[in-house]
Design a protein around this motif. Structure first.
Motif, mmCIF file in Angstrom:
data_model
loop_
_atom_site.group_PDB
_atom_site.id
_atom_site.type_symbol
_atom_site.label_atom_id
_atom_site.label_comp_id
_atom_site.label_asym_id
_atom_site.label_seq_id
_atom_site.Cartn_x
_atom_site.Cartn_y
_atom_site.Cartn_z
ATOM 1 N N LEU A 167 30.093 25.781 -21.115
ATOM 2 C CA LEU A 167 29.275 26.280 -19.821
ATOM 3 C C LEU A 167 28.960 27.733 -20.046
ATOM 4 C CD1 LEU A 167 30.371 23.886 -16.935
ATOM 5 C CD2 LEU A 167 28.284 23.789 -18.471
ATOM 6 N N LYS A 168 29.970 28.553 -20.299
ATOM 7 C CA LYS A 168 29.869 29.869 -20.562
ATOM 8 C C LYS A 168 29.208 30.480 -21.558
ATOM 9 C CE LYS A 168 34.454 31.253 -18.084
ATOM 10 N NZ LYS A 168 35.696 31.924 -18.277
ATOM 11 N N GLN A 169 29.237 29.535 -22.414
ATOM 12 C CA GLN A 169 28.309 29.818 -23.831
ATOM 13 C C GLN A 169 27.094 29.546 -23.409
ATOM 14 O OE1 GLN A 169 30.021 27.133 -26.458
ATOM 15 N NE2 GLN A 169 31.750 28.634 -27.207
ATOM 16 N N ILE A 170 26.428 28.757 -22.756
ATOM 17 C CA ILE A 170 25.185 28.329 -22.457
ATOM 18 C C ILE A 170 24.666 29.583 -21.404
ATOM 19 C CG2 ILE A 170 23.610 26.964 -20.680
ATOM 20 C CD1 ILE A 170 25.179 24.332 -21.213
ATOM 21 N N LEU A 171 25.520 30.110 -20.633
ATOM 22 C CA LEU A 171 24.869 31.320 -19.853
ATOM 23 C C LEU A 171 24.955 32.398 -20.792
ATOM 24 C CD1 LEU A 171 27.475 31.306 -16.502
ATOM 25 C CD2 LEU A 171 24.914 30.623 -16.700
ATOM 26 N N ASN A 202 26.429 24.588 -10.814
ATOM 27 C CA ASN A 202 26.213 23.472 -9.787
ATOM 28 C C ASN A 202 27.677 22.400 -10.546
ATOM 29 O OD1 ASN A 202 25.008 24.215 -7.829
ATOM 30 N ND2 ASN A 202 23.119 23.531 -8.523
ATOM 31 N N ARG A 203 28.137 22.676 -11.825
ATOM 32 C CA ARG A 203 28.977 22.018 -12.437
ATOM 33 C C ARG A 203 30.334 22.195 -11.678
ATOM 34 N NH1 ARG A 203 28.895 20.052 -17.610
ATOM 35 N NH2 ARG A 203 31.212 19.481 -17.057
ATOM 36 N N ASP A 204 30.498 23.427 -10.936
ATOM 37 C CA ASP A 204 31.639 23.835 -10.302
ATOM 38 C C ASP A 204 32.974 24.072 -10.908
ATOM 39 O OD1 ASP A 204 30.252 24.076 -7.793
ATOM 40 O OD2 ASP A 204 30.797 21.877 -7.394
ATOM 41 N N GLU A 205 32.648 24.440 -12.464
ATOM 42 C CA GLU A 205 33.595 24.671 -13.432
ATOM 43 C C GLU A 205 33.926 26.205 -13.491
ATOM 44 O OE1 GLU A 205 35.183 22.493 -15.369
ATOM 45 O OE2 GLU A 205 34.167 20.488 -15.060
ATOM 46 N N LEU A 208 33.524 31.961 -8.671
ATOM 47 C CA LEU A 208 32.574 33.092 -8.374
ATOM 48 C C LEU A 208 32.854 34.494 -8.973
ATOM 49 C CD1 LEU A 208 32.178 32.201 -4.443
ATOM 50 C CD2 LEU A 208 30.539 31.973 -6.252
ATOM 51 N N ASP A 209 34.023 34.569 -9.377
ATOM 52 C CA ASP A 209 34.159 35.896 -10.192
ATOM 53 C C ASP A 209 33.518 35.812 -11.271
ATOM 54 O OD1 ASP A 209 35.677 37.321 -8.222
ATOM 55 O OD2 ASP A 209 37.779 36.570 -9.107
ATOM 56 N N ASP A 210 33.622 34.450 -12.102
ATOM 57 C CA ASP A 210 32.914 34.421 -13.349
ATOM 58 C C ASP A 210 31.581 34.534 -13.267
ATOM 59 O OD1 ASP A 210 35.127 34.008 -14.917
ATOM 60 O OD2 ASP A 210 34.961 31.656 -14.539
ATOM 61 N N ILE A 211 30.903 33.783 -12.252
ATOM 62 C CA ILE A 211 29.394 33.927 -11.819
ATOM 63 C C ILE A 211 28.873 35.427 -11.686
ATOM 64 C CG2 ILE A 211 27.448 32.955 -10.501
ATOM 65 C CD1 ILE A 211 28.829 30.524 -10.226
ATOM 66 N N ASP A 212 29.772 35.986 -10.883
ATOM 67 C CA ASP A 212 29.321 37.437 -10.296
ATOM 68 C C ASP A 212 29.377 38.329 -11.596
ATOM 69 O OD1 ASP A 212 28.879 39.076 -7.876
ATOM 70 O OD2 ASP A 212 30.575 40.146 -8.819
ATOM 71 N N GLY A 213 30.327 38.324 -12.406
ATOM 72 C CA GLY A 213 30.405 39.164 -13.596
ATOM 73 C C GLY A 213 29.135 38.981 -14.285
ATOM 74 N N TRP A 214 28.941 37.603 -14.569
ATOM 75 C CA TRP A 214 27.610 37.348 -15.537
ATOM 76 C C TRP A 214 26.451 37.996 -14.804
ATOM 77 C CZ3 TRP A 214 23.399 34.247 -14.720
ATOM 78 C CH2 TRP A 214 22.383 34.053 -16.062
#
Length: 269
Positions: A167-171, A202-205, A208-214
């Motif tokens: 999922l991080k790779q998709i982002l 929305n997979r919730d994997e 929020l730190d990961d998302i915010d950093g992205w």
């Protein structure tokens, strides 16, 4: 090709009812999936695939064969790297088969995890190599390669076979698609990519730190000089961040992310 068009027109007129030789016809359809005739390509071939795959006309084995064809060098990677030619239609409509197959798989699993990961790798490779970013082509209809790829990423992200790393790779691929494009996206590609982003979140994997950093990783593209390349990137980033903010600003779950997005999306040149 005229015979195929006449056959598909008759099938559409009969509510897309599949004939006994449906798979043989499907193989012929995928051969002509990149036709520059927008009616044949979009209204007939793609629409017929959409009905037949959703309705379970094709067997799991047949769909696996169709998937392999869609991902091969004569379809997803057909004359990859070209820009401004009709080859884009073969690539962009081959990628549009992936969501149809992945949706069916999620509802009625028939693909091994290895197959899903293979789709992921091929899709990433395609997105990174696609050079033709045209949206609507006069007289030939939609090319829309980036939007179609976004649709595929959206459904791929929803596959349970993918883990946090995937999922991080998709982002990461989505970030590249926005920041490294050579032209301004003018046909709502940003909104289609936002849909894929939200399917990842929305997979919730991811934390929020990961998302915010992205999200914060886009900031450096908002102050990147005044060359035409920098200007193109800045427009795409701002449009994307604004679309993303609009989609999440009223969701309590993403309140922190919206607070990060707001000043970024509001920046002016």
């Amino acid at each position: 090709m005229m015979a195929l068009k006449e056959t598909l027109l008759a099938i559409r007129a009969n509510s897309f009812l599949a004939p006994p030789h449906a798979f043989e016809l499907a193989l012929e359809m995928v051969t002509h999936i990149g036709s520059p005739d927008p009616q044949l390509r979009d209204e007939l071939i793609y629409s017929t695939f959409s009905h037949w795959i959703e309705e379970g006309v094709l067997s799991p084995e047949q769909l696996q064969e169709l998937l392999a064809i869609a991902l091969d060098d004569q379809h997803l990677f057909y004359r990859i790297g070209e820009n401004g030619t009709d080859s884009v239609f073969t690539r962009s409509f081959s990628v549009l088969l992936l969501p149809l197959i992945l949706i069916l798989h999620r509802n009625h699993p028939f693909l091994a995890k290895e197959a899903i990961l293979y789709v992921k790798d091929k899709l990433f490779s395609y997105i990174r190599q696609e050079a033709d970013l045209r949206g609507y082509v006069e007289e030939k209809g939609w090319a829309h390669a980036t939007a179609h790829a976004a649709d595929a990423l959206d459904d791929l992200a929803q596959c349970s076979e993918l883990d946090q790393t995937d999922l991080k790779q998709i982002l990461g691929v989505i970030r590249e698609t926005i920041t490294e494009a050579k032209s301004v996206y003018a046909y709502e590609e940003d909104e289609r990519l936002v849909t894929a982003v939200l399917s990842v979140w929305n997979r919730d994997e991811l934390s929020l730190d990961d998302i915010d950093g992205w999200v914060r990783s886009f900031a450096n593209r908002l102050d990147s000089g005044y060359s035409i390349e920098a200007y193109t990137g800045r427009i795409n980033v701002k449009n994307f961040l604004r679309s993303l903010y609009y989609r999440i600003h009223d969701q309590e779950k993403y309140e922190r992310i919206a607070a990060t997005l707001l000043p970024l999306s509001a920046q002016r040149a």
